[in-house]
Design a protein around this motif. Structure first.
Motif, short mmCIF file in Angstrom:
data_model
loop_
_atom_site.label_atom_id
_atom_site.label_comp_id
_atom_site.label_asym_id
_atom_site.label_seq_id
_atom_site.Cartn_x
_atom_site.Cartn_y
_atom_site.Cartn_z
N GLY A 3 7.38 40.31 14.07
CA GLY A 3 8.43 41.49 13.57
C GLY A 3 9.19 41.23 12.43
N VAL A 4 9.74 42.23 11.80
CA VAL A 4 10.48 42.28 10.78
C VAL A 4 11.69 42.57 10.71
N LEU A 5 12.81 41.96 10.16
CA LEU A 5 14.12 42.24 9.81
C LEU A 5 14.16 43.08 8.52
N CYS A 6 14.81 44.12 8.16
CA CYS A 6 14.77 44.90 6.95
C CYS A 6 15.88 44.39 6.08
N LEU A 7 15.81 43.04 5.52
CA LEU A 7 16.45 42.61 4.35
C LEU A 7 15.71 42.74 3.24
N PRO A 8 16.17 43.11 2.14
CA PRO A 8 15.32 43.26 0.88
C PRO A 8 15.23 41.89 0.43
N LEU A 9 14.19 41.85 -0.46
CA LEU A 9 13.71 40.43 -1.14
C LEU A 9 14.87 40.00 -1.97
N SER A 10 15.52 40.79 -2.64
CA SER A 10 16.65 40.56 -3.60
C SER A 10 17.64 39.64 -2.76
N THR A 11 17.93 39.71 -1.61
CA THR A 11 18.56 39.10 -0.55
C THR A 11 17.89 37.74 -0.31
N ALA A 222 7.49 21.41 25.29
CA ALA A 222 6.63 21.03 26.65
C ALA A 222 7.17 21.10 27.89
N GLU A 223 8.68 20.85 27.82
CA GLU A 223 9.37 20.94 29.04
C GLU A 223 9.84 22.29 29.72
N GLY A 224 9.65 23.56 28.47
CA GLY A 224 10.06 24.81 28.92
C GLY A 224 10.28 25.55 27.88
N THR A 225 10.89 26.87 27.97
CA THR A 225 11.30 27.56 26.93
C THR A 225 12.53 27.44 25.80
N LEU A 226 13.34 26.48 26.48
CA LEU A 226 14.86 25.99 26.00
C LEU A 226 15.43 27.05 25.83
N GLY A 227 15.69 28.28 26.57
CA GLY A 227 16.63 29.28 26.41
C GLY A 227 16.14 30.28 25.67
N CYS A 228 14.62 30.37 25.03
CA CYS A 228 14.22 31.36 24.19
C CYS A 228 13.76 32.51 25.04
N ASP A 229 13.85 33.80 24.75
CA ASP A 229 13.87 34.82 25.51
C ASP A 229 12.31 35.12 25.83
N CYS A 243 8.83 35.25 19.42
CA CYS A 243 8.60 36.53 20.27
C CYS A 243 7.37 36.77 20.34
N ARG A 244 6.77 37.65 21.28
CA ARG A 244 5.58 37.95 21.33
C ARG A 244 5.16 39.18 20.38
N ALA A 245 3.93 39.41 20.45
CA ALA A 245 3.55 40.48 19.27
C ALA A 245 4.10 41.63 19.51
N GLY A 246 4.92 42.43 18.59
CA GLY A 246 5.49 43.65 18.84
C GLY A 246 6.88 43.53 18.78
N PHE A 247 7.53 42.31 19.04
CA PHE A 247 8.66 41.97 19.15
C PHE A 247 9.30 41.04 17.74
N VAL A 248 10.83 41.26 17.59
CA VAL A 248 11.24 40.76 16.49
C VAL A 248 12.57 39.69 17.08
N SER A 255 16.92 35.90 21.64
CA SER A 255 16.59 37.12 22.24
C SER A 255 15.41 37.92 21.15
N CYS A 256 14.76 38.69 21.83
CA CYS A 256 13.86 39.47 21.11
C CYS A 256 13.85 40.84 21.26
#
Length: 577
Positions: A3-11, A222-229, A243-248, A255-256
């Motif tokens: 996924g992408v966040l819509c920040l411009p490349l100038s940023t 290796a021990e788990g997702t460590l709090g990742c969504d 994130c899985r494909a289709g998420f950002v 979170s995703c």
């Protein structure tokens, strides 16, 4: 796909300095086994200067997280636009500082976007032993990272498949305006691990960490997702959420959120775009079908999907359809039927191709086809009159319009026609049609009676002479022209012969054995409109009214001749003698 966040490349440019520092602070450099790594950088004219600087710093940041050296990771860089340029090959540098200097000295090519050409160069040159790649028998992984900002101007599917088949693992990184479909076409499977859309600082850092994580043996997750969504990605001495494909990934870095792929504006959908987990998908409005390109829409042809029942022709109109009748006929009250041929009068001359290419057995099929046309005509002196002309290198009238008064006589005469062979002089046949076949001497009815004149040309190939002049003359003379082509008949020539609209006056069959399917169209097409014109009626000369009319005209003519004779005699002084 990422996924992408819509920040411009100038940023991004403003954030690159902190990003490099954070990338180094993420842990020690990745310690891997031997690896040959080539970066393929898009420097086309669409990459603006500050965007190219972004990619330059992106490369430098990645290098600082890798363990480079002759026996570890060898790095090569090429850039491309309309051509490909080697920045430095795999065997050029063993020190990271030398690589960074070469990257910082890069000058963009600023031309087209020939991504397929760049992949081919990487496959055939950059990963060659001569350029510093280790031999295939050494089993050193070969990895290509393609960074691009747009749509390729050449084919990438075949050459990318060849590169993957040769054992090159391809990562496709898209920046800002990159075409999602092209990225997926280039990358190695699984796509959700090899396709990235880079449009924000967070995702550039995420790609760098993910890429390094794949090369490193340390696995904090290796021990788990460590709090990742969704799930956790290891990096040297640390980890990041992914994130899985289709998420950002959200700002909390855990979170995703589902990506709205359609918001990027690069989907090229003709009607509407629908975002799915797999990327943008094009949908069409009601009454339209999506074409194989996955983007364009076409009005749905209901005529091919329903039992329309049209006698002559069905025309789709979005969510509905309507029936058409040929020129000169009216659609009946049922909205499907047309007026029948037996309700009108017509002078019909058929021009049949007797050239060598037709062959004797097919010529017999042509004669049978002609007789099937005769079957739906009301052949009689007052109804339909039929004439037949055969052409090859010359033209021969088999029988004129006025010779036969019944369908049985016409059909018997057709069966007796002998095959001519030789060339194909269609233009000469059209001239004969105009100058002779529709003359009153040949049996055509006077123009004053408004009897429709119809010419039907049957041919199986290209004419050896020009058809345009006499085809035009035929139409100028009021002859409605039909063209029937079989086999190698030329569509442009058929359209030139036929009257307009060509959709109603041109028929085609791929071979002689299947041409009977044309009969239904011709059956409706060559029928004239009912009657002979306003106030005109074609009557039998044997009817009582016709005999009385003939008697009156004859007596009037005799009286006029007598008066002329008296006046002539007076002029010569013969009166009273």
């Amino acid at each position: 796909m990422r996924g992408v966040l819509c920040l411009p490349l100038s940023t991004l440019l403003l954030l690159l300095g902190p990003w490099e520092a954070q990338l180094q602070a993420a842990g020690p450099r990745c310690r891997t086994g031997p690896l040959d790594l080539v970066f393929v950088i898009d420097s086309s004219r669409s990459v603006r200067p500050f965007e190219f600087e972004t990619m330059r710093q992106f490369l430098v940041g990645l290098l600082r997280g890798l363990d480079v050296g002759p026996n570890a990771t060898r790095v090569g860089v090429i850039q491309y636009s309309s051509q490909v340029q080697r920045v430095f090959p795999l065997g050029a540098f063993s020190r990271r500082e030398d690589m960074e200097s070469a990257i910082r000295a890069l000058v963009p090519l600023a031309q087209g976007t020939m991504t397929g050409l760049a992949i081919q160069y990487a496959m055939n040159v950059a990963f060659s032993v001569a350029e510093g790649a280790r031999p295939l028998e050494a089993r050193v992984p070969r990895v290509a990272v393609i960074v691009t900002d747009g749509r390729p101007q050449d084919r990438v599917d075949e050459v990318a498949a060849q590169a993957r088949a040769r054992g090159i693992e391809i990562y496709a990184v898209g920046v800002q305006r990159a075409d999602v479909g092209s990225l997926r076409t280039m990358a190695s499977p699984p796509l959700d691990e090899h396709v990235f859309l880079v449009e924000s600082f967070d995702l550039i850092r995420e790609f760098g960490q993910q890429f390094r994580g794949r090369l490193c043996a340390i696995d904090p997750c290796a021990e788990g997702t460590l709090g990742c969504d969704h799930y956790c990605l290891s990096s040297p001495g640390s980890y990041s959420c992914r994130c899985r494909a289709g998420f950002v990934l959200q700002r909390d870095q855990r979170s995703c959120r589902a990506i709205d792929h359609c918001s990027f504006g690069n989907h090229s959908c003709q009607h509407k775009c629908v975002s799915t987990l797999g990327g943008p998908r094009c949908h069409c409005r009601e009454g339209h079908d999506l074409l194989p390109d996955g983007r364009s829409c076409q009005l749905r042809d209901l005529c091919n999907r329903v039992d329309h029942g049209c006698e002559f022709q069905c025309v789709s109109e979005g969510l509905s359809y309507r029936c058409l009748c040929p020129s000169g006929q009216q659609l009946q009250a049922d909205g499907k039927s047309c007026t029948r041929c037996r309700e009108g009068h017509v002078d019909l001359v058929l021009l049949i191709d007797g050239s060598k290419s037709v062959r004797p057995q097919n010529f017999e099929l042509v004669k049978r086809f002609v007789n099937q046309i005769v079957d739906f005509l009301d052949v009689s002196p007052e109804g339909a009159r039929v004439g037949l002309v055969q052409f090859s290198s010359r033209v021969r009238t088999e029988f004129p319009l006025g010779r036969y008064g019944t369908a049985a006589e016409v059909k018997q005469a057709v069966l007796a026609v002998e095959y001519m062979e030789r060339g194909t002089m269609t233009g000469l046949a059209l001239r004969h049609l105009v100058e002779h076949s529709f003359s009153e001497a040949q049996g055509a009815r006077p123009r004053a009676l408004n009897v429709p004149r119809v010419g039907l040309v049957f041919t199986d190939g290209r004419s050896q002479d020009d058809v345009s002049v006499w085809a035009a003359r035929a139409k100028e003379e009021g002859i409605v022209m039909f063209a029937v082509g079989v086999g190698r008949a030329v569509e442009e020539e058929l359209r030139e012969i036929a009257s307009q609209p060509s959709e109603l006056h041109v028929s085609y069959s791929p071979d002689f054995s299947t041409m009977t399917h044309l009969l239904e169209n011709l059956k409706g097409s060559i029928c004239p409109e009912e009657g002979l014109g306003a106030g005109t009626e074609l009557r039998s000369p044997c009817e009582c009214e016709s005999l009385v009319e003939f008697q009156g005209r004859t007596l009037g003519r005799l009286e006029s001749l007598a008066q002329n004779h008296i006046l002539w005699g007076r002029g010569r002084g013969l009166e009273g003698r």
